[in-house]
Scaffold this motif. Sequence first.
Motif, PDB file in Angstrom:
ATOM      1  N   ALA A 131       0.822  -1.209   0.000  1.00  0.00           N
ATOM      2  CA  ALA A 131       0.000   0.000   0.000  1.00  0.00           C
ATOM      3  C   ALA A 131       0.857   1.261   0.000  1.00  0.00           C
ATOM      4  N   SER A 132       1.935   1.267   0.767  1.00  0.00           N
ATOM      5  CA  SER A 132       2.789   2.458   0.836  1.00  0.00           C
ATOM      6  C   SER A 132       3.439   2.762  -0.503  1.00  0.00           C
ATOM      7  N   THR A 133       3.866   1.710  -1.190  1.00  0.00           N
ATOM      8  CA  THR A 133       4.471   1.906  -2.507  1.00  0.00           C
ATOM      9  C   THR A 133       3.454   2.457  -3.501  1.00  0.00           C
ATOM     10  N   LEU A 134       2.242   1.906  -3.467  1.00  0.00           N
ATOM     11  CA  LEU A 134       1.192   2.394  -4.366  1.00  0.00           C
ATOM     12  C   LEU A 134       0.853   3.855  -4.076  1.00  0.00           C
ATOM     13  N   LEU A 135       0.907   4.230  -2.800  1.00  0.00           N
ATOM     14  CA  LEU A 135       0.571   5.602  -2.422  1.00  0.00           C
ATOM     15  C   LEU A 135       1.556   6.607  -3.016  1.00  0.00           C
ATOM     16  N   VAL A 136       2.789   6.161  -3.239  1.00  0.00           N
ATOM     17  CA  VAL A 136       3.800   7.056  -3.821  1.00  0.00           C
ATOM     18  C   VAL A 136       3.424   7.455  -5.245  1.00  0.00           C
ATOM     19  N   VAL A 137       2.718   6.580  -5.970  1.00  0.00           N
ATOM     20  CA  VAL A 137       2.414   6.836  -7.387  1.00  0.00           C
ATOM     21  C   VAL A 137       1.659   8.150  -7.576  1.00  0.00           C
ATOM     22  N   PRO A 138       0.529   8.382  -6.901  1.00  0.00           N
ATOM     23  CA  PRO A 138      -0.126   9.686  -7.069  1.00  0.00           C
ATOM     24  C   PRO A 138       0.545  10.817  -6.291  1.00  0.00           C
ATOM     25  N   LEU A 139       1.156  10.495  -5.150  1.00  0.00           N
ATOM     26  CA  LEU A 139       1.707  11.554  -4.304  1.00  0.00           C
ATOM     27  C   LEU A 139       2.988  12.165  -4.858  1.00  0.00           C
ATOM     28  N   ALA A 140       3.775  11.408  -5.623  1.00  0.00           N
ATOM     29  CA  ALA A 140       5.011  11.961  -6.190  1.00  0.00           C
ATOM     30  C   ALA A 140       4.715  13.107  -7.165  1.00  0.00           C
ATOM     31  N   PRO A 141       3.778  12.939  -8.134  1.00  0.00           N
ATOM     32  CA  PRO A 141       3.421  14.092  -8.980  1.00  0.00           C
ATOM     33  C   PRO A 141       2.796  15.239  -8.189  1.00  0.00           C
ATOM     34  N   LEU A 142       2.022  14.902  -7.143  1.00  0.00           N
ATOM     35  CA  LEU A 142       1.418  15.957  -6.317  1.00  0.00           C
ATOM     36  C   LEU A 142       2.496  16.776  -5.622  1.00  0.00           C
ATOM     37  N   ALA A 143       3.525  16.108  -5.105  1.00  0.00           N
ATOM     38  CA  ALA A 143       4.615  16.829  -4.446  1.00  0.00           C
ATOM     39  C   ALA A 143       5.323  17.756  -5.424  1.00  0.00           C
ATOM     40  N   GLY A 144       5.595  17.258  -6.635  1.00  0.00           N
ATOM     41  CA  GLY A 144       6.220  18.103  -7.652  1.00  0.00           C
ATOM     42  C   GLY A 144       5.357  19.296  -8.004  1.00  0.00           C
ATOM     43  N   ALA A 145       4.038  19.071  -8.113  1.00  0.00           N
ATOM     44  CA  ALA A 145       3.113  20.157  -8.442  1.00  0.00           C
ATOM     45  C   ALA A 145       3.108  21.227  -7.351  1.00  0.00           C
ATOM     46  N   LEU A 146       3.096  20.803  -6.093  1.00  0.00           N
ATOM     47  CA  LEU A 146       3.066  21.763  -4.983  1.00  0.00           C
ATOM     48  C   LEU A 146       4.358  22.568  -4.907  1.00  0.00           C
ATOM     49  N   LEU A 147       5.492  21.895  -5.096  1.00  0.00           N
ATOM     50  CA  LEU A 147       6.768  22.598  -5.021  1.00  0.00           C
ATOM     51  C   LEU A 147       6.907  23.620  -6.148  1.00  0.00           C
ATOM     52  N   ALA A 148       6.569  23.198  -7.376  1.00  0.00           N
ATOM     53  CA  ALA A 148       6.679  24.117  -8.516  1.00  0.00           C
ATOM     54  C   ALA A 148       5.613  25.203  -8.458  1.00  0.00           C
ATOM     55  N   GLY A 149       4.415  24.833  -8.005  1.00  0.00           N
ATOM     56  CA  GLY A 149       3.310  25.785  -7.999  1.00  0.00           C
ATOM     57  C   GLY A 149       3.380  26.805  -6.889  1.00  0.00           C
ATOM     58  N   ILE A 150       4.039  26.460  -5.792  1.00  0.00           N
ATOM     59  CA  ILE A 150       4.148  27.399  -4.666  1.00  0.00           C
ATOM     60  C   ILE A 150       5.503  28.102  -4.669  1.00  0.00           C
ATOM     61  N   LEU A 151       6.562  27.305  -4.621  1.00  0.00           N
ATOM     62  CA  LEU A 151       7.898  27.906  -4.518  1.00  0.00           C
ATOM     63  C   LEU A 151       8.413  28.443  -5.848  1.00  0.00           C
ATOM     64  N   GLY A 152       7.824  27.986  -6.951  1.00  0.00           N
ATOM     65  CA  GLY A 152       8.312  28.423  -8.253  1.00  0.00           C
ATOM     66  C   GLY A 152       7.515  29.542  -8.882  1.00  0.00           C
ATOM     67  N   THR A 153       6.531  30.075  -8.172  1.00  0.00           N
ATOM     68  CA  THR A 153       5.711  31.156  -8.715  1.00  0.00           C
ATOM     69  C   THR A 153       5.712  32.335  -7.753  1.00  0.00           C
ATOM     70  N   SER A 154       5.124  33.428  -8.191  1.00  0.00           N
ATOM     71  CA  SER A 154       5.069  34.630  -7.345  1.00  0.00           C
ATOM     72  C   SER A 154       4.247  34.385  -6.087  1.00  0.00           C
ATOM     73  N   PHE A 155       3.354  33.381  -6.137  1.00  0.00           N
ATOM     74  CA  PHE A 155       2.543  33.041  -4.964  1.00  0.00           C
ATOM     75  C   PHE A 155       3.424  32.698  -3.772  1.00  0.00           C
ATOM     76  N   GLY A 156       4.545  31.978  -4.051  1.00  0.00           N
ATOM     77  CA  GLY A 156       5.436  31.583  -2.970  1.00  0.00           C
ATOM     78  C   GLY A 156       6.752  32.319  -2.959  1.00  0.00           C
ATOM     79  N   GLY A 157       6.841  33.372  -3.738  1.00  0.00           N
ATOM     80  CA  GLY A 157       8.039  34.196  -3.718  1.00  0.00           C
ATOM     81  C   GLY A 157       9.104  33.831  -4.723  1.00  0.00           C
ATOM     82  N   ASN A 158       8.769  32.946  -5.708  1.00  0.00           N
ATOM     83  CA  ASN A 158       9.739  32.563  -6.752  1.00  0.00           C
ATOM     84  C   ASN A 158      11.076  32.105  -6.150  1.00  0.00           C
TER      85      ASN A 158
END
Length: 677
Positions: A7-34
Amino acid sequence: MSTTLNASTLLVVPLAPLAGALLAGILGTSFGGNWIGRRLSHTLTILGVLVAFIISAMTLKSVAVDGARFNATLYEWMVVGGLKMEVGFLVDGLTAMMMCVVTFVSLMVHIYTIGYMEEDEGYNRFFAYISLFTFSMLMLVMSNNFLQLFFGWEAVGLVSYLLIGFWFNKPTAIFANMKAFLVNRVGDFGFILGIGLIAAYAGTLSYAETFAKAGELAKLGFPGTGWQLITVICICLFIGAMGKSAQFPLHVWLPDSMEGPTPISALIHAATMVTAGIFMVARMSPLFELSDTALSFILVVGAITALFMGFLGIIQNDIKRVVAYSTLSQLGYMTVALGASAYSVAVFHLMTHAFFKALLFLAAGSVIMGAHHNQDIRWMGGMRKYMPITWVTSLLGSLALIGTPLFAGFYSKDSIIEAVHFSKLWGSGFAHFAVLAGVFVTAFYSFRMYFLVFHGKERFDQNPDAHHDDGHGHDDHGHGHDAHKPHESPWVVTAPLLLLAFPSVVIGFLAIEPMLYGEFLKDAIAVDNDKHPAMANLAREFHGAAQMALHGLMTAPFWLALAGVALSYYMYMVNPALPAAIKARVQPVYTLLENKYYMDWFNENVLARGARALGFGLWKGGDEKLIDGTLVNGSARVVGWFSGVARRLQSGYIYHYALAMILGVFVLMTWFVWLRK
């Protein structure tokens, strides 16, 4: 032999893209200060999707080779009465295949985007969106209950809205994303009604528990009607699929969604969002098998979409719209297979189509880049010598699309045609004609585009918009090439084309036997072979992938496809004056096609204006006059009248009270005298 997955391995499948999206969407944009730059943003999102793809590939191996399965709740959100609302995963052959297709195509799109969007100001935001979209789609396909399915369903709709309108300063993009959002809401209304009926009558949101009670549901009638409850449930669910998978008449959003950047055309319209409806119906096969009425409805809707959307591809001049109408037509083929109870064939075509259609969309984007953002195929020609990699991969994708023997599309498309031939449901005759005629139409418009872009006389120097800037900083991509000559795209664009070309050629040959006639999808899809014998008949006639390809050279679909290619070559290479002459002779038909059967006109002038008129009437008549005027203001006036009367009775003058007492005594005396008489 492993029988379960972690189950833990399967959980990584959707969560890995979600983590990338959050990092790029928050820290990589003006919303999070670029805080992070472009390179780190695309690295993080690509890494997330790469991890998801690797685990998905390992899961597919475990499922296919070791027979591993997983079906469990990961988190219980709440219990309302006896209704459990949970987050859980169901991983079988169908899910494992979808996980690999989604993550692989998404990975190719992420890499491709580095080159295609390199000059766009919203670079990091775009990577965040496509990674978030990947997470949403994975949650949809991995769900084991209707609540999570609906969450993923709505999430992909929301992110597609953001992606189609990515260039939010462009009016046509804003119109397109709003159109997509509203049309999908129509389908989603039916979808949630179907889920609500399942929750009400089955008392559960779990797939397994619902399928176990399918026989009981089939015995119930829909209250107040003579309809079967199971038929109403299935049609409501399929209306949701009509919206997501762009089936007639809810198809109108998909061609306009080409206003978004090309990478999302490949991601949304090839392998992910538009296939969600096909996946959902295949997953719900234990329910749909119990209603021939629903299957006939699906069959006819799919046939209409497959044939009539193909006709529209013939007259398109925008390279992306040609591919978009091709997607509509192929989605119709998948839907026809669902209606014929050939669910495994439908998801097989879903898989093969995902690879070659993603290839064609990304190749179209490469052409657009090389042609300095010209999208009109009338101003191209002879580009094969300038863009050899794009040319070869486009040819391979086109051959797969038209069903050339040995290519991926041949095995899935021919299987659909054969399955419909064996179907005995109402509407199967029309559906068989539609999918056969669609072969010729597909070959004609596909190679019309191919010949006009890559062969013949060079016309790009005649393009009046050769130096056109699309308003997003995409003028010529700044690569320093000749202002008029096309140029091959950078490796980050061509590498995904080559990687997608390989499965577009071989995946059908390799996968047809295990997917259609083996054990791979056996426990994921249910078919009543006595009532719906299409798959049983296909299995009897199958003698191997190589033999099928050899036999395909002698069948009607092959000759129809060959005729379509030959006619397009003659009309656009040998006798280019002929199309204009035909257009002049059949101008009313051309006008009908150019206006897309007037579906947009009907929606805007009848449905939209009717809704506005109804809303205006409800506002003026219902809200202002009935609610405000009668109920609210009317009750206030009644209270005011009574209070006015009460004020006169309670004046505070003694002589008024004395008069009232005298009158009261007089009335009482008169009444008693009258009673004695």
